[in-house]
Scaffold this motif. Structure first.
Motif, PDB file in Angstrom:
ATOM      1  N   ILE A 153       3.902  10.859  -3.675  1.00 55.51           N
ATOM      2  CA  ILE A 153       3.801  10.322  -2.308  1.00 55.51           C
ATOM      3  C   ILE A 153       4.707  11.106  -1.368  1.00 55.51           C
ATOM      4  O   ILE A 153       4.292  11.518  -0.281  1.00 55.51           O
ATOM      5  N   GLN A 154       5.950  11.309  -1.772  1.00 58.81           N
ATOM      6  CA  GLN A 154       6.906  12.000  -0.907  1.00 58.81           C
ATOM      7  C   GLN A 154       6.489  13.453  -0.667  1.00 58.81           C
ATOM      8  O   GLN A 154       6.667  13.972   0.439  1.00 58.81           O
ATOM      9  N   GLN A 161       3.545  13.357   1.802  1.00 56.60           N
ATOM     10  CA  GLN A 161       4.044  13.000   3.123  1.00 56.60           C
ATOM     11  C   GLN A 161       4.772  14.177   3.767  1.00 56.60           C
ATOM     12  O   GLN A 161       4.608  14.432   4.957  1.00 56.60           O
ATOM     13  N   TYR A 220      -2.774  12.401  -4.746  1.00 51.76           N
ATOM     14  CA  TYR A 220      -3.273  11.034  -4.570  1.00 51.76           C
ATOM     15  C   TYR A 220      -3.565  10.438  -5.944  1.00 51.76           C
ATOM     16  O   TYR A 220      -4.706  10.197  -6.305  1.00 51.76           O
ATOM     17  N   THR A 249      -0.591   5.322  -6.272  1.00 51.32           N
ATOM     18  CA  THR A 249       0.105   5.764  -5.063  1.00 51.32           C
ATOM     19  C   THR A 249      -0.539   5.174  -3.811  1.00 51.32           C
ATOM     20  O   THR A 249      -0.348   5.684  -2.717  1.00 51.32           O
ATOM     21  N   ASP A 250      -1.292   4.095  -3.988  1.00 49.74           N
ATOM     22  CA  ASP A 250      -1.860   3.416  -2.826  1.00 49.74           C
ATOM     23  C   ASP A 250      -0.882   2.357  -2.332  1.00 49.74           C
ATOM     24  O   ASP A 250       0.164   2.136  -2.930  1.00 49.74           O
ATOM     25  N   THR A 251      -1.215   1.712  -1.241  1.00 50.50           N
ATOM     26  CA  THR A 251      -0.285   0.772  -0.615  1.00 50.50           C
ATOM     27  C   THR A 251      -0.002  -0.463  -1.460  1.00 50.50           C
ATOM     28  O   THR A 251       1.037  -1.082  -1.309  1.00 50.50           O
ATOM     29  N   ALA A 298       2.335   1.225  -4.744  1.00 47.68           N
ATOM     30  CA  ALA A 298       3.161   2.424  -4.623  1.00 47.68           C
ATOM     31  C   ALA A 298       4.654   2.102  -4.674  1.00 47.68           C
ATOM     32  O   ALA A 298       5.101   1.116  -4.101  1.00 47.68           O
ATOM     33  N   LYS A 353       6.815   3.539   0.270  1.00 46.10           N
ATOM     34  CA  LYS A 353       5.912   3.095   1.342  1.00 46.10           C
ATOM     35  C   LYS A 353       4.948   4.226   1.704  1.00 46.10           C
ATOM     36  O   LYS A 353       5.330   5.367   1.882  1.00 46.10           O
ATOM     37  N   THR A 354       3.689   3.872   1.812  1.00 45.19           N
ATOM     38  CA  THR A 354       2.653   4.818   2.216  1.00 45.19           C
ATOM     39  C   THR A 354       1.664   4.097   3.120  1.00 45.19           C
ATOM     40  O   THR A 354       1.502   2.887   3.018  1.00 45.19           O
ATOM     41  N   ARG A 355       1.039   4.853   4.013  1.00 49.65           N
ATOM     42  CA  ARG A 355       0.031   4.269   4.897  1.00 49.65           C
ATOM     43  C   ARG A 355      -1.381   4.541   4.394  1.00 49.65           C
ATOM     44  O   ARG A 355      -2.349   4.228   5.081  1.00 49.65           O
ATOM     45  N   ARG A 370      -6.325   5.436   6.595  1.00 45.83           N
ATOM     46  CA  ARG A 370      -4.889   5.319   6.863  1.00 45.83           C
ATOM     47  C   ARG A 370      -4.605   4.047   7.640  1.00 45.83           C
ATOM     48  O   ARG A 370      -5.283   3.735   8.621  1.00 45.83           O
TER      49      ARG A 370
END
Length: 162
Positions: free
Chosen positions: A32-33, A36, A84, A88-90, A93, A96-98, A157
């Motif tokens: 995720i990081q 991002q 992905y 790693t979804d909201t 995860a 925090k991810t959108r 998103r």
């Protein structure tokens, strides 16, 4: 005598299972990081192009615009889709991810791939156009890249809450 060996063995098994779970969370958090960071770096470079070729708030510099476009192209072609990972979804995860859960739904794979491929094509074209140095052409293609970004944001998103 046997009891003294049983407790350490149980403790090691529990710690091993715990560290495996932490390692999995670390892998997901890293994915995720990393994605991002890639998007933030592309956005920063889009901002440089926007300031010079679209808004004119900064003097146009062909070499700087080309460098920014090449950075965007490089990240777009880097295989970010591999970041992905399931988990790693909201919903689950560790960071925090959108990204909306719909992004990870297999039924959305064709649309997700189409949107992603269009973004890569538009980023590639931006780099090609920027190499020519025509500010008006760069501005037009910048708009196409923005539309490609927006297509994914609109579908997959979470909206920014302000």
């Amino acid at each position: 005598m046997k009891q003294t060996f049983v407790m350490p063995a149980i403790l090691l098994a529990v710690l091993g299972a715990s560290s495996n779970a932490m390692a999995a969370d670390d892998k997901l958090a890293d994915a995720i990081q990393t994605r991002q960071a890639g998007y933030k770096f592309m956005a920063w470079n889009m901002g440089k192009i926007k300031a010079q070729a679209v808004d004119g708030s900064v003097a146009f510099n062909k070499d700087q615009v080309l460098s920014a476009a090449l950075a965007i192209k490089g990240i777009a072609n880097s295989g970010m889709g591999a970041l992905y990972l399931p988990g790693t979804d909201t919903r689950s995860a560790p960071v925090k991810t959108r990204a909306l859960p719909d992004l990870f739904d297999p039924k959305n794979t064709p649309e997700r791939n189409k949107i992603g491929q269009n973004f890569v094509q538009q980023a590639n074209k931006l780099a090609d156009v920027a190499a020519g140095g025509d500010q008006a052409a760069i501005k037009a293609q910048f708009g196409e890249v923005g539309k490609a970004c927006k297509a994914c944001h609109d579908k997959f998103r979470e909206e920014d809450k302000k």
